[in-house]
Design a protein around this motif. Sequence first.
Motif, mmCIF file in Angstrom:
data_model
loop_
_atom_site.group_PDB
_atom_site.id
_atom_site.type_symbol
_atom_site.label_atom_id
_atom_site.label_comp_id
_atom_site.label_asym_id
_atom_site.label_seq_id
_atom_site.Cartn_x
_atom_site.Cartn_y
_atom_site.Cartn_z
ATOM 1 N N ALA A 92 0.827 -1.206 0.000
ATOM 2 C CA ALA A 92 0.000 0.000 0.000
ATOM 3 C C ALA A 92 0.863 1.260 0.000
ATOM 4 N N GLU A 93 1.906 1.266 0.834
ATOM 5 C CA GLU A 93 2.767 2.442 0.909
ATOM 6 C C GLU A 93 3.531 2.658 -0.399
ATOM 7 N N PHE A 94 3.997 1.560 -0.985
ATOM 8 C CA PHE A 94 4.729 1.665 -2.250
ATOM 9 C C PHE A 94 3.805 2.200 -3.349
ATOM 10 N N GLY A 95 2.573 1.715 -3.370
ATOM 11 C CA GLY A 95 1.617 2.195 -4.352
ATOM 12 C C GLY A 95 1.295 3.671 -4.178
ATOM 13 N N MET A 96 1.130 4.096 -2.922
ATOM 14 C CA MET A 96 0.833 5.508 -2.660
ATOM 15 C C MET A 96 1.998 6.412 -3.065
ATOM 16 N N ASP A 97 3.229 5.904 -2.874
ATOM 17 C CA ASP A 97 4.393 6.709 -3.248
ATOM 18 C C ASP A 97 4.394 7.042 -4.735
ATOM 19 N N THR A 98 3.848 6.164 -5.559
ATOM 20 C CA THR A 98 3.834 6.441 -6.995
ATOM 21 C C THR A 98 2.922 7.619 -7.342
ATOM 22 N N PHE A 99 2.029 7.957 -6.407
ATOM 23 C CA PHE A 99 1.138 9.111 -6.629
ATOM 24 C C PHE A 99 1.615 10.364 -5.897
ATOM 25 N N THR A 100 2.249 10.185 -4.734
ATOM 26 C CA THR A 100 2.523 11.338 -3.868
ATOM 27 C C THR A 100 3.961 11.841 -3.924
ATOM 28 N N GLN A 101 4.929 10.999 -4.321
ATOM 29 C CA GLN A 101 6.332 11.424 -4.315
ATOM 30 C C GLN A 101 6.679 12.161 -5.606
ATOM 31 N N PRO A 102 7.647 13.083 -5.527
ATOM 32 C CA PRO A 102 8.010 13.879 -6.714
ATOM 33 C C PRO A 102 8.701 13.039 -7.781
ATOM 34 N N ARG A 103 8.495 13.424 -9.015
ATOM 35 C CA ARG A 103 9.176 12.784 -10.138
ATOM 36 C C ARG A 103 10.635 13.243 -10.177
ATOM 37 N N GLN A 105 11.982 10.021 -9.679
ATOM 38 C CA GLN A 105 12.174 8.752 -8.981
ATOM 39 C C GLN A 105 10.869 8.225 -8.386
ATOM 40 N N MET A 106 10.154 9.066 -7.676
ATOM 41 C CA MET A 106 8.854 8.760 -7.067
ATOM 42 C C MET A 106 8.955 7.728 -5.941
ATOM 43 N N VAL A 107 9.577 6.586 -6.186
ATOM 44 C CA VAL A 107 9.647 5.545 -5.168
ATOM 45 C C VAL A 107 11.099 5.187 -4.905
ATOM 46 N N ALA A 108 11.353 4.642 -3.716
ATOM 47 C CA ALA A 108 12.695 4.192 -3.365
ATOM 48 C C ALA A 108 12.924 2.822 -4.007
ATOM 49 N N ALA A 109 13.854 2.760 -4.934
ATOM 50 C CA ALA A 109 14.100 1.513 -5.663
ATOM 51 C C ALA A 109 14.480 0.375 -4.729
ATOM 52 N N ALA A 110 15.170 0.690 -3.637
ATOM 53 C CA ALA A 110 15.618 -0.346 -2.708
ATOM 54 C C ALA A 110 14.452 -1.054 -2.024
ATOM 55 N N LYS A 111 13.278 -0.399 -1.995
ATOM 56 C CA LYS A 111 12.127 -1.009 -1.333
ATOM 57 C C LYS A 111 11.336 -1.936 -2.262
ATOM 58 N N THR A 112 11.657 -1.919 -3.528
ATOM 59 C CA THR A 112 10.882 -2.699 -4.491
ATOM 60 C C THR A 112 10.869 -4.180 -4.147
ATOM 61 N N SER A 113 12.046 -4.728 -3.896
ATOM 62 C CA SER A 113 12.138 -6.171 -3.660
ATOM 63 C C SER A 113 11.492 -6.584 -2.350
ATOM 64 N N HIS A 114 11.317 -5.639 -1.428
ATOM 65 C CA HIS A 114 10.752 -5.973 -0.121
ATOM 66 C C HIS A 114 9.223 -5.933 -0.120
#
Length: 346
Positions: A92-103, A105-114
């Motif tokens: 849920a948090e990763f999905g929300m980051d794609t909407f709320t974080q600045p371009r 990057q938007m999301v932390a790549a290191a969190k993808t695998s987790h």
Amino acid sequence: MHIVISGQGTIWPDPLPKAHPAPSAPAFTAAGFDGQALLGRKTAQYNHRSAQLAMAACGQALNDAGWQVNQDNRERIGVTLGTAAGSITGMAEFGMDTFTQPRPQMVAAAKTSHCVLSAPAGATAIAYGLRGANATVAAGPASGLAVLRHAMIMLRAQHSDAMLAAASEEYTPPTSWVAQAARGPQVQGEGAAALLLESSHRARAAGRTAHAVLAAVDVRAVAGFGAGQFTHALTRTLARAGVSAPEVAAVAFRHTGVAAVDEAQRGQLAHALPKAAHISDEERMGDCYSAHALLQLARLLDQARLPAVIVAADPDGLLAIAVLTGCAPVSRTPHAAHRTGRDRAR
């Protein structure tokens, strides 16, 4: 081959539920659990609460068994971890980051695998340097018993010398919303349990104390829960374990929230095991869902209520039953690596 439990680790929820801001609901939470303090800042930073709970419980189980992981044995110690859907919070948090974080990057790549389902099992293996068989079992409320079945298969096929079998359940606003929508009004809980499983021969040779024998585990799909499904499955599993119904000291089960299933479960277990103590545990730990059965098993071990039966039913059509029996104590040899956590506590 007899499979024994030589190590145990648990993260228990607090005994009383706590209120949470709406739309979350009251829940039994492990409020005192501090993943960063137990696992270190770097490990806790990228692993969500469900993974942290599982990792902490697995560390306790290794310590309780007296296993010292080293170059000689790390290739032969595996992990199998049960979950309903991984970390719903992480997704849920990763999905929300794609909407709320600045371009951009938007999301932390290191969190993808987790965010993937198998991340906690892999993270646990990395944390403790384990390179044996590694698997994730997603079986809803039957996950805790399904990992025991998987671990038994790995040991009997000699893919591993020891297996950590664990399950965890986190409580956060996203998991609360999903639980309310999918499972009804039960008071939710969170926690984790882990067992270190190995052959009785290996435990005896190393001088490790076996807490119990995992005599039989049965996990199968069912067409429905009427027509004596609980009775048939219980009779079959007890026969495989070599235990008669009058011998069973306690039977633990989880209320599913579906009236017809719960009525069938309660009635058939009462008929099949009239002398056993019937335990549901929701009043002191809530509904821990994927970790519920394994936490119940751990409590029965602590109370030495053996032989014991643990039942986990999923109204969608899955039924799991495990049978535990006692075993003769194993005397520790003078050359045992070190005392278990329980020995030190005494």
